[in-house]
Each structure stands twice: as structure tokens, then as C-alpha cells.
Scaffold this motif. Structure first.
Motif, PDB file in Angstrom:
ATOM      1  N   LEU A 199     -10.898   1.676  -3.621  1.00 22.36           N
ATOM      2  CA  LEU A 199      -9.138   2.283  -2.954  1.00 22.36           C
ATOM      3  C   LEU A 199      -8.317   1.847  -1.502  1.00 22.36           C
ATOM      4  O   LEU A 199      -7.927   1.476  -1.426  1.00 22.36           O
ATOM      5  CB  LEU A 199      -9.634   4.255  -3.193  1.00 22.36           C
ATOM      6  CG  LEU A 199      -9.198   4.248  -4.794  1.00 22.36           C
ATOM      7  CD1 LEU A 199      -9.521   5.950  -5.051  1.00 22.36           C
ATOM      8  CD2 LEU A 199      -8.169   3.937  -5.115  1.00 22.36           C
ATOM      9  N   LYS A 200     -10.326   2.145  -1.276  1.00 20.98           N
ATOM     10  CA  LYS A 200      -9.913   0.877   0.868  1.00 20.98           C
ATOM     11  C   LYS A 200      -9.263  -0.229   0.164  1.00 20.98           C
ATOM     12  O   LYS A 200      -8.781  -0.587   1.027  1.00 20.98           O
ATOM     13  CB  LYS A 200     -11.216   0.974   1.701  1.00 20.98           C
ATOM     14  CG  LYS A 200     -11.803   2.501   2.083  1.00 20.98           C
ATOM     15  CD  LYS A 200     -13.002   2.410   2.526  1.00 20.98           C
ATOM     16  CE  LYS A 200     -13.801   4.173   3.268  1.00 20.98           C
ATOM     17  NZ  LYS A 200     -14.571   3.897   4.363  1.00 20.98           N
TER      18      LYS A 200
ATOM     19  N   THR B   3      -5.145  -2.231   0.928  1.00 22.87           N
ATOM     20  CA  THR B   3      -5.338  -4.177   1.933  1.00 22.87           C
ATOM     21  C   THR B   3      -4.219  -4.654   0.918  1.00 22.87           C
ATOM     22  O   THR B   3      -3.489  -5.074   1.541  1.00 22.87           O
ATOM     23  CB  THR B   3      -6.681  -4.821   2.201  1.00 22.87           C
ATOM     24  OG1 THR B   3      -7.004  -4.593   0.738  1.00 22.87           O
ATOM     25  CG2 THR B   3      -7.191  -3.679   2.886  1.00 22.87           C
ATOM     26  N   VAL B   4      -3.507  -4.162  -0.013  1.00 19.89           N
ATOM     27  CA  VAL B   4      -3.376  -5.318  -0.943  1.00 19.89           C
ATOM     28  C   VAL B   4      -1.491  -4.257  -1.181  1.00 19.89           C
ATOM     29  O   VAL B   4      -0.874  -4.940  -2.452  1.00 19.89           O
ATOM     30  CB  VAL B   4      -3.797  -5.955  -2.083  1.00 19.89           C
ATOM     31  CG1 VAL B   4      -5.031  -7.522  -1.634  1.00 19.89           C
ATOM     32  CG2 VAL B   4      -4.313  -4.607  -2.871  1.00 19.89           C
ATOM     33  N   ASP B   5      -2.059  -2.957  -1.800  1.00 23.67           N
ATOM     34  CA  ASP B   5      -1.278  -2.049  -1.835  1.00 23.67           C
ATOM     35  C   ASP B   5      -0.719  -0.572  -1.290  1.00 23.67           C
ATOM     36  O   ASP B   5      -0.274   0.227  -1.621  1.00 23.67           O
ATOM     37  CB  ASP B   5      -1.229  -1.381  -3.374  1.00 23.67           C
ATOM     38  CG  ASP B   5       0.068  -1.256  -4.362  1.00 23.67           C
ATOM     39  OD1 ASP B   5       1.174  -1.652  -3.711  1.00 23.67           O
ATOM     40  OD2 ASP B   5      -0.686  -0.377  -5.630  1.00 23.67           O
ATOM     41  N   GLY B   6      -0.607  -1.121   0.505  1.00 28.13           N
ATOM     42  CA  GLY B   6      -0.426  -0.107   1.000  1.00 28.13           C
ATOM     43  C   GLY B   6       0.670   0.954   1.386  1.00 28.13           C
ATOM     44  O   GLY B   6       0.452   2.252   1.148  1.00 28.13           O
TER      45      GLY B   6
ATOM     46  N   ARG C 153      -3.208   6.045  -1.124  1.00 28.46           N
ATOM     47  CA  ARG C 153      -3.562   6.153  -0.624  1.00 28.46           C
ATOM     48  C   ARG C 153      -3.872   8.346  -0.759  1.00 28.46           C
ATOM     49  O   ARG C 153      -4.630   8.437  -0.267  1.00 28.46           O
ATOM     50  CB  ARG C 153      -2.456   6.700   0.391  1.00 28.46           C
ATOM     51  CG  ARG C 153      -1.308   5.576   0.780  1.00 28.46           C
ATOM     52  CD  ARG C 153      -0.792   5.684   2.244  1.00 28.46           C
ATOM     53  NE  ARG C 153       0.111   6.481   2.654  1.00 28.46           N
ATOM     54  CZ  ARG C 153       1.557   6.199   1.629  1.00 28.46           C
ATOM     55  NH1 ARG C 153       1.389   4.508   1.132  1.00 28.46           N
ATOM     56  NH2 ARG C 153       2.586   7.082   1.354  1.00 28.46           N
ATOM     57  N   ALA C 154      -3.316   8.639  -1.780  1.00 26.29           N
ATOM     58  CA  ALA C 154      -3.402  10.106  -2.345  1.00 26.29           C
ATOM     59  C   ALA C 154      -4.752  10.400  -2.700  1.00 26.29           C
ATOM     60  O   ALA C 154      -5.752  11.059  -2.282  1.00 26.29           O
ATOM     61  CB  ALA C 154      -2.612  10.527  -2.921  1.00 26.29           C
TER      62      ALA C 154
ATOM     63  N   ALA D  56     -10.594  10.817  -3.111  1.00 30.47           N
ATOM     64  CA  ALA D  56     -12.046  10.709  -3.674  1.00 30.47           C
ATOM     65  C   ALA D  56     -13.401  10.736  -2.112  1.00 30.47           C
ATOM     66  O   ALA D  56     -14.161  10.866  -2.183  1.00 30.47           O
ATOM     67  CB  ALA D  56     -11.986   9.185  -4.365  1.00 30.47           C
ATOM     68  N   GLU D  57     -12.032  10.458  -0.964  1.00 32.94           N
ATOM     69  CA  GLU D  57     -13.124  10.504  -0.080  1.00 32.94           C
ATOM     70  C   GLU D  57     -13.763  12.160   0.111  1.00 32.94           C
ATOM     71  O   GLU D  57     -15.129  12.342   0.982  1.00 32.94           O
ATOM     72  CB  GLU D  57     -12.424   9.530   1.127  1.00 32.94           C
ATOM     73  CG  GLU D  57     -12.236   8.929   1.483  1.00 32.94           C
ATOM     74  CD  GLU D  57     -11.511   8.160   2.805  1.00 32.94           C
ATOM     75  OE1 GLU D  57     -12.212   6.652   3.132  1.00 32.94           O
ATOM     76  OE2 GLU D  57     -10.790   8.919   3.074  1.00 32.94           O
TER      77      GLU D  57
END
Length: 257
Positions: free
Chosen positions: A182-183, A187-190, A196-197, A202-203
């Protein structure tokens, strides 16, 4: 249907799949640690009758050959590569079906990560619950590397075969790669709020030592860039219009991320 994730190695998942509303029969997905499998079979008080091996890589198959000696000759070990999976006893077919107790199982061949990769779609005929075990084809927020295949094959696997499953199908993948995937997606679908959610969630899960599995097919379509190769945002990010070229660029960038 009850599904018990069993961690193995650094970030692998095995899964114990149980017909918990009926026969108490069970299958183990990607058996690599026979001791932890035995421990969970005893804990859940189930009868192991099958092994599902998604592909031949050692971190998904290395204890497949121990299933029959450990649990008996009634165990069928399903795979799609008898030449490279020691212990496989039954070769799968694309679209083949069988049952584990009251659980219907359909095998979906998804060549790319390896030429003989197979996913296992399980439908609880009692409760209607659905799950798919995707090995190293579909990860939460990502895809497997194209070790033995092409972008076209991965697109067919993700965006034709797996995407056609019901949206509420739970996705159980082979590795705990979610945060990193997801990070990269960011970078490609920010601008995608779902990315983002899901990354924040996940974090938090990992910070609390919790699993990020399962996801669902419907949710993957919202935030997984490899399942969004036809979306304008991903075309813009990669500078490509052809979805297969988008897929190829995404995989190359992720390999180097």
C-alpha cells in the motif's frame, strides 16, 4: 467455514480451512511447517483431509510431503505441479471442483508468478461464506512477481479470473506484504482515498501485531493498483494507455520500490 491463519517463516501464511458447521473436516493451504499444522489441527479438534498447494516454491510447499505420513492416507494433496511439488497426490484442473465436507472447492489456474500457480476458491454450502486462497498471485494491495509469466497472464489472473468472483469473497494471500504494497500504491494512486485509508488501517494492525488478512475481492478492486490498470489514474501515473503496459510498468516499479 472457519479459517485459521498460521504464520510461518518471516512473513508467510498457512491457512487451516475448516467445515466448522458440519463434518469438522479441514484442509491446510500451503503447508510449510508440519509442527504448527499439527498443533492447530489438535487445537481445533478437526480431521485434516486435504492439502492445497498454490505453487511449488519452497516457502509454500516444503512440508507437503509430510501431510500423508503425519495425518494418514485419507489426506489428498492438491496441486498443479507434480514434477516440482514433492508430496502432491492429485493434480488440479482449471475450473475443477471437489468438496471438503460441506465446503465446495474450485481450482483456478493463474499462471504468471509460476507457470503452474493455482488459486483455491472455497464456498461454504451451508453458510454462503466465500474465500479464495491466492498464494503469490494476488496480495492485499499488490500482486506477485512475474517470475515465469507475463503482464498479460497476470492481468488475466487478477482482472478476469479473480475479479469475476463475488465481491464479498474473502482474500487470503500467501504473505504479510500489505503495508509495503500500500505504500507503493500510494506512489501511483495517491489521490485514491481507499488507498490512504487501507494503509492507515494496515499500519495500525501491524503495530498491534495483528494480521491484515483477509481482504475481499470487492475491496481489492478499490485500492489494489494491479486490479486498477484500466483506471485513468493508473494510466496517468505510468504514462501508458494499454492496460497490459500499465501492468508491466507497475510491476517493474514495484520490483525496485
Amino acid at each position: 467455514m472457519k479459517i485459521v491463519p498460521i504464520p510461518a517463516f518471516r512473513d508467510n501464511y498457512q491457512y487451516l480451512v475448516i467445515d466448522d458447521k458440519g463434518t469438522k473436516q479441514a484442509a491446510i493451504v500451503d503447508p510449510v511447517d508440519i509442527d504448527s499444522i499439527q498443533e492447530n489441527v489438535l487445537k481445533e479438534k478437526v480431521k485434516l483431509v486435504a492439502g492445497f498447494v498454490t505453487h511449488h516454491h519452497n516457502d509454500h510447499s516444503n512440508h507437503a510431503h509430510k501431510l500423508v505420513p503425519t495425518f494418514g492416507n485419507e489426506v489428498t494433496v492438491y496441486g498443479n505441479d507434480e514434477a516440482r511439488i514433492a508430496g502432491q497426490t492429485k493434480n488440479t484442473t482449471d475450473g475443477g471442483v471437489f468438496k471438503i465436507g460441506n465446503l465446495g472447492v474450485k481450482t483456478l489456474h493463474t499462471p504468471c508468478h509460476t507457470t503452474t500457480h493455482v488459486c483455491f476458491f472455497v464456498d461454504d454450502l451451508t453458510t454462503g461464506e466465500k474465500a479464495v486462497f491466492t498464494g503469490d498471485t494476488l496480495f492485499i494491495g499488490g500482486s506477485g512477481r512475474f517470475f515465469e509469466g507475463t503482464a498479460e497472464q497476470m492481468d488475466a489472473a487478477l482482472n478476469t479470473k479473480l475479479a469475476s468472483l463475488p465481491d464479498d469473497t474473502k482474500v487470503y494471500c500467501g504473505h504479510e506484504y500489505t503495508v509495503g504494497n500500500l505504500k507503493f500504491a500510494a506512489t501511483v494512486d495517491g489521490e485514491n482515498p481507499h488507498v490512504r485509508a487501507k494503509l492507515r488501517w494496515a499500519e495500525e494492525q501491524r503495530a498491534n501485531h495483528q494480521f491484515t488478512v483477509p481482504s475481499s475481492i470487492g475491496d481489492e478492486k478499490k485500492f489494489n493498483p494491479f486490479m486498477r490498470v484500466r483506471e485513468p489514474a493508473l494510466k496517468k501515473a505510468t504514462g501508458k494507455e494499454d492496460p497490459l503496459e500499465v501492468m508491466d510498468v507497475l510491476r517493474t516499479r514495484k520490483n525496485n520500490f
